[in-house]
Design a protein around this motif. Structure first.
Motif, short mmCIF file in Angstrom:
data_model
loop_
_atom_site.label_atom_id
_atom_site.label_comp_id
_atom_site.label_asym_id
_atom_site.label_seq_id
_atom_site.Cartn_x
_atom_site.Cartn_y
_atom_site.Cartn_z
N LEU A 236 -3.19 12.00 5.49
CA LEU A 236 -3.42 12.26 4.22
C LEU A 236 -3.98 12.22 2.67
O LEU A 236 -5.03 12.44 3.14
CB LEU A 236 -2.26 11.04 4.17
N THR A 237 -2.60 13.58 2.31
CA THR A 237 -3.34 13.31 0.54
C THR A 237 -3.42 13.06 -0.95
O THR A 237 -2.12 12.38 -0.36
CB THR A 237 -3.64 15.21 0.37
N HIS A 238 -3.66 12.91 -1.42
CA HIS A 238 -2.78 11.69 -2.77
C HIS A 238 -3.57 12.18 -3.84
O HIS A 238 -4.80 12.79 -3.74
CB HIS A 238 -3.29 10.72 -2.47
N GLY B 88 -7.42 12.94 -3.26
CA GLY B 88 -7.64 11.75 -2.53
C GLY B 88 -7.52 12.63 -1.18
O GLY B 88 -6.44 13.15 -1.09
N GLU B 89 -8.25 12.47 -0.08
CA GLU B 89 -8.01 12.92 1.22
C GLU B 89 -8.78 11.45 2.13
O GLU B 89 -9.01 10.86 1.46
CB GLU B 89 -8.53 14.02 1.45
N GLU B 90 -7.28 11.29 3.02
CA GLU B 90 -8.15 10.28 4.68
C GLU B 90 -7.19 11.00 5.72
O GLU B 90 -6.25 10.76 5.78
CB GLU B 90 -7.51 8.58 3.54
N TYR B 91 -8.88 10.37 6.76
CA TYR B 91 -7.80 10.02 7.66
C TYR B 91 -8.15 8.74 8.69
O TYR B 91 -9.22 7.64 8.55
CB TYR B 91 -8.38 10.89 8.53
N PHE B 92 -7.27 8.65 9.09
CA PHE B 92 -7.02 7.01 10.25
C PHE B 92 -6.56 7.20 10.99
O PHE B 92 -6.50 8.20 11.97
CB PHE B 92 -5.85 6.05 9.87
N THR B 93 -7.07 6.08 12.42
CA THR B 93 -7.55 5.63 13.84
C THR B 93 -6.33 4.41 14.04
O THR B 93 -6.79 3.78 13.34
CB THR B 93 -8.45 6.38 14.46
N GLY C 257 10.49 10.98 10.47
CA GLY C 257 10.75 9.84 11.14
C GLY C 257 10.58 8.95 10.86
O GLY C 257 11.41 8.05 11.07
N VAL C 258 10.19 8.00 9.90
CA VAL C 258 8.94 6.81 9.25
C VAL C 258 9.09 6.59 8.26
O VAL C 258 8.72 7.45 7.47
CB VAL C 258 7.70 7.02 10.43
N ARG C 259 9.36 5.40 8.05
CA ARG C 259 9.98 5.30 6.42
C ARG C 259 9.33 4.68 6.08
O ARG C 259 8.03 3.70 6.76
CB ARG C 259 11.60 4.74 5.92
N ILE C 260 7.59 5.55 4.79
CA ILE C 260 6.46 4.31 4.13
C ILE C 260 6.65 4.50 2.40
O ILE C 260 7.63 5.35 2.38
CB ILE C 260 5.60 5.56 4.73
N PRO C 261 5.41 3.64 2.04
CA PRO C 261 5.59 3.81 0.47
C PRO C 261 5.02 4.71 0.50
O PRO C 261 3.99 5.25 1.30
CB PRO C 261 4.92 2.76 0.35
N THR C 262 5.34 5.95 -0.96
CA THR C 262 4.34 6.66 -0.78
C THR C 262 3.89 6.45 -2.75
O THR C 262 3.36 7.91 -3.24
CB THR C 262 5.71 8.24 -1.21
N MET C 263 3.85 5.66 -3.26
CA MET C 263 3.40 5.40 -4.07
C MET C 263 2.57 3.46 -4.01
O MET C 263 3.23 2.90 -3.35
CB MET C 263 4.00 4.76 -5.52
N GLY D 57 -6.39 -12.67 -15.20
CA GLY D 57 -5.23 -11.74 -15.28
C GLY D 57 -5.53 -11.04 -13.80
O GLY D 57 -6.47 -10.76 -13.47
N TYR D 58 -4.41 -10.22 -14.52
CA TYR D 58 -4.33 -8.97 -13.46
C TYR D 58 -4.78 -7.38 -13.78
O TYR D 58 -4.41 -7.32 -14.77
CB TYR D 58 -3.12 -8.65 -13.15
N PHE D 59 -5.99 -7.09 -13.09
CA PHE D 59 -5.95 -6.08 -13.24
C PHE D 59 -6.22 -4.57 -11.80
O PHE D 59 -7.04 -4.88 -10.98
CB PHE D 59 -7.89 -6.29 -13.72
N PRO D 60 -4.50 -4.26 -11.99
CA PRO D 60 -4.94 -2.82 -11.70
C PRO D 60 -6.03 -1.71 -11.18
O PRO D 60 -6.63 -1.79 -12.46
CB PRO D 60 -3.68 -2.42 -11.31
N TYR D 61 -6.52 -1.30 -10.24
CA TYR D 61 -7.75 -0.02 -10.95
C TYR D 61 -7.29 0.65 -9.34
O TYR D 61 -8.13 1.85 -10.06
CB TYR D 61 -9.29 -1.00 -10.13
N ALA D 62 -6.67 0.91 -9.38
CA ALA D 62 -5.67 1.97 -8.05
C ALA D 62 -4.40 2.27 -7.99
O ALA D 62 -3.79 1.73 -7.85
CB ALA D 62 -6.98 2.64 -6.76
N ARG D 63 -3.91 2.71 -8.31
CA ARG D 63 -2.88 3.50 -8.17
C ARG D 63 -2.43 5.35 -7.44
O ARG D 63 -2.83 5.98 -8.25
CB ARG D 63 -1.98 4.23 -10.04
N PHE D 64 -2.12 5.52 -6.23
CA PHE D 64 -2.11 6.43 -5.64
C PHE D 64 -1.06 6.77 -5.27
O PHE D 64 0.11 6.01 -4.95
CB PHE D 64 -3.17 6.26 -4.21
N THR D 65 -0.56 8.75 -5.10
CA THR D 65 0.82 8.83 -5.33
C THR D 65 0.58 10.26 -3.23
O THR D 65 -0.42 10.97 -3.67
CB THR D 65 1.41 9.36 -5.75
N ILE D 66 1.25 9.90 -2.28
CA ILE D 66 0.98 10.22 -1.86
C ILE D 66 1.60 11.54 -1.39
O ILE D 66 2.79 11.91 -1.89
CB ILE D 66 1.35 9.58 0.09
#
Length: 292
Positions: free
Chosen positions: A101-103, A120-125, A258-264, A274-283
């Motif tokens: 994937l890329t984001h 970014g770019e990412e590979y999974f197994t 054919g697979v439903r996934i989150p894109t954000m 407090g709550y501290f977000p540090y990454a917000r990615f969009t596929i």
């Protein structure tokens, strides 16, 4: 009598002064060119290292796409988990072996600092847990990975100066947690197995446990009214520090291959202060089961 050659204000011939300026300018240009060359050599080195990491990751992958998901596998699972899989997978869906994937998105290097643009770019197994991620901003490049049971985070400034190389037991566990958390992008990886178990909590939550070697990962998983995973929470080491509450928020589900996934995806630390977000990615792009 005519004066031979014009004089500059300091009394030196203008031609002589111009020549010195020209020499200085040439040296400046040489320095700039050398700096550009070093920068691009650094970028090339980063690319080669990333490619080598990906090759090492994929060399240990196993093709599991011959296995098919069926709704019968959901018997006995907590109700919100069953509803989730029925929503994101179709009956007969091949298991996903590899992901690329890329984001785009935003990132913080300091929890209380400002956001910077990142790509970014990412590979999974899947059969053997593993991933390799590369993220680039205007100032730094990061490589995050879990390969052959080892986690590692490498950060370089301007693709040249290594400013972090995190390894060891805390990183092993932390990067394995990232792999489990991002499995929502290839949800056949979240189906129950010898290593992965689901436990009931309530009508909208369940607990996920994943065991690998001597590590046990536990997530509290929250589902929304559309039967999608909207949040995953776990205790994760904050770098080399103590474990803190780590949160992944997921949204904008879309159908991809054919697979439903989150894109954000948003990653954050939920700390006492407090709550501290540090990454917000969009596929932007995602591919499954690419040929090696």
């Amino acid at each position: 009598m005519e004066i031979l050659g014009r004089l500059s204000k300091n009394g030196r011939p203008a031609a002589q002064q111009t020549g010195k300026v020209s020499i200085a300018l040439k040296w400046v240009l040489r320095i700039v060119l050398v700096a550009i060359l070093i920068f691009f050599c650094g970028r090339l080195n980063q690319y080669l290292q990333f490619s080598a990491d990906v090759a090492r990751l994929l060399a240990n992958s196993t093709d599991v796409s011959g296995s098919k998901f069926t709704y019968r596998q959901l018997d006995g699972l907590p109700q919100p988990v069953q509803q989730y899989f029925r929503h994101v997978l179709k009956d007969g869906q091949p298991y996903i072996s590899r992901v690329h994937l890329t984001h785009d998105g935003l990132f913080k290097t300091d929890l209380k600092g400002g956001w910077v643009a990142i790509s970014g770019e990412e590979y999974f197994t899947s059969h053997r847990p593993g991933f390799v991620w590369k993220g680039k901003t205007a100032t730094f490049t990061a490589r995050d990975m879990f390969i052959e049971g080892k986690g590692r985070l490498v950060v370089t400034l301007f693709s040249l100066f290594k400013i972090q190389d995190g390894q060891g037991p805390q990183f092993n566990r932390g990067e394995l947690m990232r792999w489990v958390g991002e499995s929502v992008c290839f949800p056949t990886n979240l189906l129950p197995s010898q290593s992965l178990k689901w436990y009931p909590v309530d009508a909208s939550s369940a607990r996920l446990e994943y065991s690998f070697r001597n590590m046990l990962i536990s997530f509290m998983v929250k589902f929304n009214a559309d039967h999608e995973i909207e949040q995953m929470t776990a205790m994760r080491n904050m770098g080399e520090g103590p474990r803190q509450k780590w949160v992944t928020r997921l949204s904008d589900y879309q159908l991809r291959d054919g697979v439903r996934i989150p894109t954000m995806l948003e990653a954050a630390w939920d700390l006492p202060e407090g709550y501290f977000p540090y990454a917000r990615f969009t596929i932007s792009e995602i591919e499954y089961n690419q040929a090696l």
